[in-house]
Write a protein that holds these residues in place. Structure first.
Motif, PDB file in Angstrom:
ATOM      1  N   LEU A  82       5.806 -10.832   3.466  1.00  0.00           N
ATOM      2  CA  LEU A  82       5.380  -9.655   4.221  1.00  0.00           C
ATOM      3  C   LEU A  82       6.585  -8.803   4.615  1.00  0.00           C
ATOM      4  O   LEU A  82       6.556  -7.570   4.507  1.00  0.00           O
ATOM      5  CB  LEU A  82       4.598 -10.095   5.466  1.00  0.00           C
ATOM      6  CG  LEU A  82       3.987  -8.967   6.304  1.00  0.00           C
ATOM      7  CD1 LEU A  82       3.015  -8.136   5.465  1.00  0.00           C
ATOM      8  CD2 LEU A  82       3.275  -9.544   7.528  1.00  0.00           C
ATOM      9  N   VAL A  83       7.649  -9.463   5.050  1.00  0.00           N
ATOM     10  CA  VAL A  83       8.887  -8.737   5.370  1.00  0.00           C
ATOM     11  C   VAL A  83       9.432  -8.056   4.121  1.00  0.00           C
ATOM     12  O   VAL A  83       9.871  -6.895   4.165  1.00  0.00           O
ATOM     13  CB  VAL A  83       9.933  -9.701   5.966  1.00  0.00           C
ATOM     14  CG1 VAL A  83      11.301  -9.020   6.066  1.00  0.00           C
ATOM     15  CG2 VAL A  83       9.484 -10.196   7.337  1.00  0.00           C
ATOM     16  N   PHE A  84       9.404  -8.760   2.995  1.00  0.00           N
ATOM     17  CA  PHE A  84       9.882  -8.195   1.735  1.00  0.00           C
ATOM     18  C   PHE A  84       9.084  -6.947   1.354  1.00  0.00           C
ATOM     19  O   PHE A  84       9.656  -5.921   0.943  1.00  0.00           O
ATOM     20  CB  PHE A  84       9.766  -9.242   0.626  1.00  0.00           C
ATOM     21  CG  PHE A  84      10.155  -8.746  -0.734  1.00  0.00           C
ATOM     22  CD1 PHE A  84      11.473  -8.669  -1.122  1.00  0.00           C
ATOM     23  CD2 PHE A  84       9.181  -8.329  -1.643  1.00  0.00           C
ATOM     24  CE1 PHE A  84      11.834  -8.208  -2.377  1.00  0.00           C
ATOM     25  CE2 PHE A  84       9.529  -7.860  -2.900  1.00  0.00           C
ATOM     26  CZ  PHE A  84      10.862  -7.799  -3.267  1.00  0.00           C
ATOM     27  N   VAL A  85       7.769  -7.012   1.484  1.00  0.00           N
ATOM     28  CA  VAL A  85       6.929  -5.851   1.154  1.00  0.00           C
ATOM     29  C   VAL A  85       7.272  -4.668   2.052  1.00  0.00           C
ATOM     30  O   VAL A  85       7.476  -3.542   1.573  1.00  0.00           O
ATOM     31  CB  VAL A  85       5.434  -6.212   1.300  1.00  0.00           C
ATOM     32  CG1 VAL A  85       4.574  -4.957   1.226  1.00  0.00           C
ATOM     33  CG2 VAL A  85       4.999  -7.185   0.227  1.00  0.00           C
ATOM     34  N   ASN A  86       7.359  -4.929   3.350  1.00  0.00           N
ATOM     35  CA  ASN A  86       7.623  -3.832   4.287  1.00  0.00           C
ATOM     36  C   ASN A  86       9.006  -3.225   4.081  1.00  0.00           C
ATOM     37  O   ASN A  86       9.169  -1.997   4.099  1.00  0.00           O
ATOM     38  CB  ASN A  86       7.480  -4.332   5.728  1.00  0.00           C
ATOM     39  CG  ASN A  86       6.033  -4.607   6.112  1.00  0.00           C
ATOM     40  OD1 ASN A  86       5.116  -3.980   5.594  1.00  0.00           O
ATOM     41  ND2 ASN A  86       5.823  -5.551   7.005  1.00  0.00           N
ATOM     42  N   ASN A  87      10.002  -4.079   3.882  1.00  0.00           N
ATOM     43  CA  ASN A  87      11.379  -3.587   3.800  1.00  0.00           C
ATOM     44  C   ASN A  87      11.766  -3.106   2.406  1.00  0.00           C
ATOM     45  O   ASN A  87      12.376  -2.031   2.260  1.00  0.00           O
ATOM     46  CB  ASN A  87      12.354  -4.683   4.236  1.00  0.00           C
ATOM     47  CG  ASN A  87      12.219  -5.013   5.708  1.00  0.00           C
ATOM     48  OD1 ASN A  87      11.606  -4.276   6.466  1.00  0.00           O
ATOM     49  ND2 ASN A  87      12.772  -6.140   6.122  1.00  0.00           N
ATOM     50  N   CYS A  88      11.435  -3.883   1.394  1.00  0.00           N
ATOM     51  CA  CYS A  88      11.945  -3.604   0.045  1.00  0.00           C
ATOM     52  C   CYS A  88      11.001  -2.758  -0.800  1.00  0.00           C
ATOM     53  O   CYS A  88      11.460  -1.904  -1.576  1.00  0.00           O
ATOM     54  CB  CYS A  88      12.254  -4.918  -0.676  1.00  0.00           C
ATOM     55  SG  CYS A  88      13.508  -5.911   0.154  1.00  0.00           S
ATOM     56  N   ILE A  89       9.698  -2.979  -0.666  1.00  0.00           N
ATOM     57  CA  ILE A  89       8.755  -2.195  -1.476  1.00  0.00           C
ATOM     58  C   ILE A  89       8.417  -0.887  -0.785  1.00  0.00           C
ATOM     59  O   ILE A  89       8.621   0.199  -1.338  1.00  0.00           O
ATOM     60  CB  ILE A  89       7.491  -3.023  -1.781  1.00  0.00           C
ATOM     61  CG1 ILE A  89       7.854  -4.206  -2.673  1.00  0.00           C
ATOM     62  CG2 ILE A  89       6.427  -2.144  -2.451  1.00  0.00           C
ATOM     63  CD1 ILE A  89       6.685  -5.078  -3.070  1.00  0.00           C
ATOM     64  N   PHE A  90       7.934  -0.971   0.452  1.00  0.00           N
ATOM     65  CA  PHE A  90       7.604   0.266   1.170  1.00  0.00           C
ATOM     66  C   PHE A  90       8.871   1.050   1.500  1.00  0.00           C
ATOM     67  O   PHE A  90       8.878   2.281   1.457  1.00  0.00           O
ATOM     68  CB  PHE A  90       6.843  -0.046   2.450  1.00  0.00           C
ATOM     69  CG  PHE A  90       5.520  -0.751   2.230  1.00  0.00           C
ATOM     70  CD1 PHE A  90       4.917  -0.762   0.980  1.00  0.00           C
ATOM     71  CD2 PHE A  90       4.882  -1.415   3.266  1.00  0.00           C
ATOM     72  CE1 PHE A  90       3.706  -1.414   0.761  1.00  0.00           C
ATOM     73  CE2 PHE A  90       3.672  -2.063   3.067  1.00  0.00           C
ATOM     74  CZ  PHE A  90       3.095  -2.066   1.817  1.00  0.00           C
ATOM     75  N   GLY A  91       9.941   0.322   1.822  1.00  0.00           N
ATOM     76  CA  GLY A  91      11.194   1.000   2.161  1.00  0.00           C
ATOM     77  C   GLY A  91      11.823   1.709   0.973  1.00  0.00           C
ATOM     78  O   GLY A  91      12.615   2.636   1.149  1.00  0.00           O
ATOM     79  N   SER A  92      11.478   1.285  -0.248  1.00  0.00           N
ATOM     80  CA  SER A  92      12.042   1.911  -1.452  1.00  0.00           C
ATOM     81  C   SER A  92      11.079   2.892  -2.120  1.00  0.00           C
ATOM     82  O   SER A  92      11.430   3.531  -3.114  1.00  0.00           O
ATOM     83  CB  SER A  92      12.418   0.832  -2.476  1.00  0.00           C
ATOM     84  OG  SER A  92      13.345  -0.083  -1.938  1.00  0.00           O
ATOM     85  N   ALA A  93       9.844   2.994  -1.588  1.00  0.00           N
ATOM     86  CA  ALA A  93       8.847   3.888  -2.189  1.00  0.00           C
ATOM     87  C   ALA A  93       9.338   5.327  -2.150  1.00  0.00           C
ATOM     88  O   ALA A  93      10.089   5.729  -1.257  1.00  0.00           O
ATOM     89  CB  ALA A  93       7.517   3.757  -1.451  1.00  0.00           C
TER      90      ALA A  93
END
Length: 513
Positions: free
Chosen positions: A243-254
């Protein structure tokens, strides 16, 4: 004695176990609530489900990590307090060593991608002391360890990594653990020290703690119990990490684009290490591109079918010369059905981390997208949010909910709407929509015969009995009563009034049911 404070989700879980609401039990477990906790009366969810006779809920709890140890007080209570022999037999036959949540959809999918090689892109390989090669997904290793994420960004930029000091058997167990494959029972005592060393080196949460405890336990039953307790914790840690990975790395890189052809290089060089791009267009026409992973998106049946059947017409291959490398001259790009970005991110949190935190105001949109993605479990969870939200029904028309339930085949919503109509029948009597709904329900019956019933009418009549806490036999008795005061006290006169409303509507519609 002070009562024990209870988490709201755990309190709701206990209630759902008492009532047998399996869909809500599934949803609540996926929020991370501890299924082995107890309420203020020292009752566990498993005990409540057993006591109240809900066999399928009992099985679900066992599959998701509930422990029933007959040698302990709580386990004995569950077994001897079970309502029937079927539940008792289920509890007695359930092997404690298997009482881990390996059947949880999230854990099962993460485990499945370890051995699946057909179309999941493993983008890093490790060679160990005996020259054996292991491959893995960068994104998963990064999510599971900040130390591994740092090495990916700096030391392990190339796709091949040499770990000459690591034994192959140790690395294999280590990777299986990261992919949530239940391997605790396979670890031999002589492997403990090496695994503890490797886990500490990469800061793997809880594994060294478990191994340190396990190597001091000789009794097989005690060791099985320890495995069961820790397997649940391992899965919850992994869910939180992803969940942290999704929020930081996926959403943060969108990236938000004005023109979807202008793909910036940052998308492919970001900390998410994507192998596919997910494009979403909201109602305003804005486009957002999320760096994602086919290994996770394939959890949705729609995407899995698309790639396993090579449906290239559904996949856009975007030409981007500045994004060459291991991906070649094209980048696979999927398009999510048009929706608000908040809805897309709810879907992604669910696919990556089994997160089911769906605000009620987005529940309908999540339900519609989940229907397109053929993700039935998410549909069920979204519909459960709808039926449990007081705010939802204040903002939405109950008949719209009913029609939606017919359109996408969600029985829970259909029952919810019928119950609401029954409870508020006298208020809805003059609403022309109730007549339209009954007509539409009658038309849903194929090859209608004179003796056919209308499903919506049947449901309303059923919930009218529930509304007044009557059984069919009670109604027969009341019909032969002459004491009006008594009939008023028990609520029969109001029930009769509601039934006459239903009969009047049917009469006006010329429906004989």
């Amino acid at each position: 004695m002070l009562s024990k404070p209870m988490d709201k989700n755990f309190e709701e879980l206990c209630y759902s176990c008492r009532t047998g609401d399996m869909d809500n039990v599934d949803r609540l477990i996926s929020t991370g609530v501890n299924v082995n906790s107890v309420d203020k009366f020292d009752n566990s969810p498993l005990f409540l489900a057993s006591l109240c006779g809900h066999e399928e809920v009992v099985k679900l709890l066992l599959q998701r990590g509930a422990v029933c140890d007959r040698d302990r007080y709580e386990g004995a209570r569950c077994i001897y307090g079970a309502l029937n022999d079927a539940i008792r037999d289920t509890l007695l036959s359930y092997d404690i060593s298997k009482a881990v949540d390996v059947k949880q959809p999230f854990a099962t999918h993460i485990s499945s991608i370890y051995n699946e090689e057909s179309f999941f892109n493993r983008d890093i390989s490790f060679r160990v002391s005996n020259d054996q090669l292991y491959t893995a997904h960068r994104f998963l290793l990064c999510a599971r360890s900040t130390i591994l994420a740092g090495k990916m960004a700096h030391e392990w930029v190339r796709n091949d990594v040499i770990l000459s000091e690591v034994r192959s058997d140790i690395l294999e167990i280590f990777f299986k653990f990261l992919y949530l494959i239940p391997v605790l029972h396979q670890i031999e005592p002589e492997q403990y020290e090496e695994l503890i060393k490797l886990s500490n080196e990469f800061s793997i949460e809880l594994l060294p703690e478990f191994l340190d405890k396990a190597r001091h336990i000789a009794d097989p039953t005690d060791k099985s119990r320890l495995m069961s307790d820790y397997q649940y914790k391992f899965t919850e840690v992994a869910r939180n990490q992803l969940l942290v990975f999704v929020n930081n790395c996926i959403f943060g890189s969108a990236v938000d684009l004005a023109d979807k052809e202008q793909l910036p290089i940052s998308l492919m060089n970001c900390s998410a290490y994507p192998d596919i791009l997910l494009s979403v267009q909201n109602r305003n026409g804005s486009i957002r591109i999320y760096p994602c992973h086919l290994a996770v998106l394939s959890r949705a049946e729609y995407f899995k079918i698309m790639f396993t059947h090579n449906l290239k017409e559904k996949v856009e291959y975007v030409k981007a010369k500045h994004l060459l490398g291991k991906y070649g001259s094209v980048i696979p790009q999927l398009t999510l059905p048009n929706c608000e970005f908040e809805v897309a991110e709810i879907i992604l949190r669910y696919l990556y981390a089994d997160n089911t935190d769906i605000p009620w105001m987005y529940a309908i949109d999540v339900l519609l997208v989940a229907d397109i993605l053929l993700e039935d479990r998410l549909k069920t969870i979204a519909s459960t949010i709808i039926t449990q939200s007081k705010e939802f029904i204040q903002q939405y028309n109950v008949f719209d909910v009913l029609y939606l339930s017919w359109e996408i085949g969600v029985e829970r919503l259909e029952q919810f709407a019928a119950k609401f109509i029954a409870i508020h029948l006298q208020e809805l009597y003059n609403d022309p929509e109730i007549k339209r709904a009954i007509v539409l329900s009658s038309e849903r019956i194929s090859l209608r015969q004179e003796t056919d019933t209308v499903e919506l009418v049947d449901d309303i009549r059923y919930y009218l009995l529930r509304k007044y806490s009557f059984e069919p036999d009670d109604v027969e008795l009341f019909e032969n009563q002459d004491d009006l005061e008594y009939l008023k006290q028990v609520g029969y006169l109001e029930y009769r009034k509601d039934m006459e409303i239903v009969d009047d509507i049917l009469s006006r519609l010329n429906l004989d049911v």
